[in-house]
Design a protein around this motif. Structure first.
Motif, PDB file in Angstrom:
ATOM      1  N   ASP A  89      -0.482  60.913  16.683  1.00  0.00           N
ATOM      2  CA  ASP A  89      -1.256  60.858  15.437  1.00  0.00           C
ATOM      3  C   ASP A  89      -2.189  59.653  15.526  1.00  0.00           C
ATOM      4  N   LEU A  90      -3.376  59.884  16.114  1.00  0.00           N
ATOM      5  CA  LEU A  90      -4.393  58.848  16.263  1.00  0.00           C
ATOM      6  C   LEU A  90      -5.640  59.282  15.521  1.00  0.00           C
ATOM      7  N   GLU A  91      -6.489  58.318  15.194  1.00  0.00           N
ATOM      8  CA  GLU A  91      -7.740  58.634  14.513  1.00  0.00           C
ATOM      9  C   GLU A  91      -8.448  59.778  15.242  1.00  0.00           C
ATOM     10  N   SER A  92      -8.825  60.805  14.485  1.00  0.00           N
ATOM     11  CA  SER A  92      -9.399  62.004  15.081  1.00  0.00           C
ATOM     12  C   SER A  92     -10.909  61.870  15.228  1.00  0.00           C
ATOM     13  N   ASP A  93     -11.416  62.265  16.398  1.00  0.00           N
ATOM     14  CA  ASP A  93     -12.851  62.284  16.672  1.00  0.00           C
ATOM     15  C   ASP A  93     -13.081  63.328  17.751  1.00  0.00           C
ATOM     16  N   ASN A  94     -14.173  64.090  17.632  1.00  0.00           N
ATOM     17  CA  ASN A  94     -14.420  65.177  18.591  1.00  0.00           C
ATOM     18  C   ASN A  94     -14.441  64.696  20.031  1.00  0.00           C
ATOM     19  N   LEU A  95     -14.937  63.476  20.262  1.00  0.00           N
ATOM     20  CA  LEU A  95     -15.041  62.952  21.621  1.00  0.00           C
ATOM     21  C   LEU A  95     -14.029  61.840  21.892  1.00  0.00           C
ATOM     22  N   CYS A  96     -13.078  61.619  20.953  1.00  0.00           N
ATOM     23  CA  CYS A  96     -12.052  60.563  21.110  1.00  0.00           C
ATOM     24  C   CYS A  96     -12.708  59.227  21.468  1.00  0.00           C
ATOM     25  N   ARG A  97     -13.685  58.792  20.665  1.00  0.00           N
ATOM     26  CA  ARG A  97     -14.428  57.575  20.983  1.00  0.00           C
ATOM     27  C   ARG A  97     -13.820  56.311  20.396  1.00  0.00           C
ATOM     28  N   ASP A 233     -15.341  65.182  27.372  1.00  0.00           N
ATOM     29  CA  ASP A 233     -15.966  66.253  26.599  1.00  0.00           C
ATOM     30  C   ASP A 233     -17.491  66.216  26.660  1.00  0.00           C
ATOM     31  N   ALA A 234     -18.066  65.035  26.883  1.00  0.00           N
ATOM     32  CA  ALA A 234     -19.530  64.959  26.979  1.00  0.00           C
ATOM     33  C   ALA A 234     -20.037  65.665  28.235  1.00  0.00           C
ATOM     34  N   LYS A 235     -19.172  65.861  29.239  1.00  0.00           N
ATOM     35  CA  LYS A 235     -19.572  66.507  30.490  1.00  0.00           C
ATOM     36  C   LYS A 235     -18.931  67.880  30.655  1.00  0.00           C
ATOM     37  N   ARG A 236     -18.364  68.396  29.580  1.00  0.00           N
ATOM     38  CA  ARG A 236     -17.684  69.689  29.680  1.00  0.00           C
ATOM     39  C   ARG A 236     -18.692  70.828  29.760  1.00  0.00           C
ATOM     40  N   ILE A 237     -18.507  71.676  30.755  1.00  0.00           N
ATOM     41  CA  ILE A 237     -19.371  72.847  30.933  1.00  0.00           C
ATOM     42  C   ILE A 237     -18.926  73.971  30.008  1.00  0.00           C
ATOM     43  N   THR A 345     -24.746  67.952  18.400  1.00  0.00           N
ATOM     44  CA  THR A 345     -23.343  68.334  18.224  1.00  0.00           C
ATOM     45  C   THR A 345     -23.133  68.667  16.757  1.00  0.00           C
ATOM     46  N   VAL A 346     -22.525  69.811  16.494  1.00  0.00           N
ATOM     47  CA  VAL A 346     -22.319  70.274  15.124  1.00  0.00           C
ATOM     48  C   VAL A 346     -20.821  70.310  14.822  1.00  0.00           C
ATOM     49  N   SER A 347     -20.412  69.565  13.800  1.00  0.00           N
ATOM     50  CA  SER A 347     -19.029  69.639  13.329  1.00  0.00           C
ATOM     51  C   SER A 347     -18.910  70.880  12.453  1.00  0.00           C
ATOM     52  N   ILE A 348     -18.047  71.798  12.863  1.00  0.00           N
ATOM     53  CA  ILE A 348     -18.038  73.129  12.252  1.00  0.00           C
ATOM     54  C   ILE A 348     -17.300  73.147  10.916  1.00  0.00           C
ATOM     55  N   ILE A 349     -17.962  73.760   9.929  1.00  0.00           N
ATOM     56  CA  ILE A 349     -17.317  74.024   8.639  1.00  0.00           C
ATOM     57  C   ILE A 349     -16.630  75.382   8.690  1.00  0.00           C
ATOM     58  N   ASN A 350     -17.352  76.393   9.194  1.00  0.00           N
ATOM     59  CA  ASN A 350     -16.773  77.732   9.295  1.00  0.00           C
ATOM     60  C   ASN A 350     -17.487  78.516  10.398  1.00  0.00           C
TER      61      ASN A 350
END
Length: 425
Positions: A89-97, A233-237, A345-350
């Protein structure tokens, strides 16, 4: 809801630790067994032995800010280290920055097996030797109770066909899921294949057979492919699951990392993939230069003309829905101009229509990458919410042309989008 679920998990884990301690084995058994203790863990350390537990500083309390903790794990010679997260349970971020845990194979200059944050537990991580390094970093703002993980020693082939991954540096070769093709891959494994070509060559990769537990967002079992030699994640194909083989991939440079992860529930047939090295296409004489430049010029002209046209949205949500590969609502969290295009980068709502759009997940947050081909058309601004429709490139990124339909997202749009979601196109 999230806090209640985390608290429930935390209390269950602490109950298990207390129950384990209460069994009170004899003195000799106590020396032989390594059990987690229901007390705070320290920041980092050097651990040796067949098994043990590590945890964030102060666990089960909130971990401190601005900290860097490093654990060096060594199991007996001839074994490999297996690390299993029991709670995270760590602070959540799409790229774990911001706050994250890094896991490396070896103690120095080893391959990174993964970077983790949020609350989604990864599968078991396997080092390629008897050494592993785990590092947790937090920034000035913390959020969460940290993590607890168990390490244990295993024979390199003790896990049977479950042992997988490694470095691939021959000119061509194959890689496959554990147990292939005799039976389903096992639950709870992580495999990382690091493919390394000579400096002046690229890597071509394709899957012959592919069957990985299906999920709309590939949250449970999946294959992820990265440019370079680490999970980033920044280099994920792309990230793949289901029973359709991913499109062939060509690396940007001379390294690729292929990661396969299965969780502790459903499994499937698995996959076999093949790779080969090929030289970079560099013009060496006048003749090839002419032939390579000619088509480039002709393909650029329409793009320039496209971006010089007057930018005006046409049609409606209904008229553009079926002609679009994907339809999402989301908030733009990053933008980066490259040439005449905008990468966002788009944080998805739906998600209303997914297609082959690569959607990544960190904890409960989902995001996708899009490319606005003409950076000013349609105009996308960071921090604002949009309805976005478009096509999907081979690498899973959304492609937004001037003809693509985008509009500012308002809650009143949800009703019509929900109706369209059930529409037969």
């Amino acid at each position: 809801m999230r806090a209640a679920a985390l608290l429930s998990s935390l209390l269950a884990l602490l109950g298990l630790l207390l129950a384990t301690a209460a069994q009170a084995p004899g003195p000799r058994q106590q020396q032989q067994q390594q059990q987690p203790r229901a007390r705070s863990f320290k920041c980092g350390g050097i651990l040796t032995g067949a098994s043990g537990f590590i945890g964030s500083e102060g666990f089960p309390g909130v971990y401190p800010p601005n900290s860097k903790c490093t654990w060096k794990i060594t199991v007996p010679e001839g074994k490999v280290v297996v690390l299993s997260f029991r709670f995270i349970d760590l602070e959540s971020d799409n790229l774990c920055r911001y706050d994250f845990v890094d896991v490396y194979s070896g103690h120095t200059n080893g391959q990174r097996l993964g970077r983790f944050c949020g609350t989604l537990k990864p599968g078991a991580l396997v080092a390629n030797s008897n050494k592993m390094l785990v590092q947790m970093i937090s920034d000035a703002n913390t959020a969460g109770n940290g993590f607890v993980a168990k390490f244990s020693a295993a024979e390199p082939h003790e896990r049977g066909d479950q042992y997988c991954g490694g470095r691939l540096d021959k000119p061509s070769g194959s890689f496959k899921t554990p147990n292939w093709p005799d039976r389903d891959y096992p639950a709870g494994v992580t495999c990382s294949w690091h493919i390394v070509a000579p400096k002046n060559q690229l890597i071509e990769l394709k899957f012959e057979k592919f069957d990985v537990e299906r999920d709309n967002y590939c949250r449970y079992d999946y294959v992820a492919i990265f440019n370079g030699g680490e999970i980033n994640d920044a280099k994920r194909i792309g990230k793949y699951c289901g029973d359709s083989p991913p499109a062939p991939v060509t690396s940007e440079r001379n390294e690729l990392l292929v990661q396969f992860l299965s969780d502790l529930s459903l499994t499937a047939d698995g996959f076999i993939g093949h790779y080969k090295f090929r030289p970079k296409k560099l013009p060496t004489t006048t003749a090839p230069t002419t032939t390579t430049l000619s088509p480039t010029t002709t393909t650029l002209k329409p793009t320039v003309a496209l971006c010089q046209q007057k930018c005006k949205r046409s049609g409606t949500l209904e008229s553009n829905y079926c002609s679009s590969n994907f339809v999402i609502t989301g908030s733009v969290i990053t933008t980066n101009t490259r040439g005449g295009s905008l990468h966002a980068t788009v944080s998805i709502i739906n998600v209303y229509k997914e297609g082959n759009l690569a959607i990544q997940q960190a904890g409960k947050n989902m995001s996708a990458k899009i490319i606005v081909v003409c950076k000013q058309c349609p105009l996308i601004r960071r921090g604002l919410n949009y309805v976005i429709m478009g096509q999907v490139e081979e690498d899973g990124k959304g492609k937004i042309l001037p003809s693509s339909f985008t509009m500012s997202f308002k809650t009143k749009n949800q009703k019509i989008l929900n109706i369209l979601k059930n529409k037969q196109c």
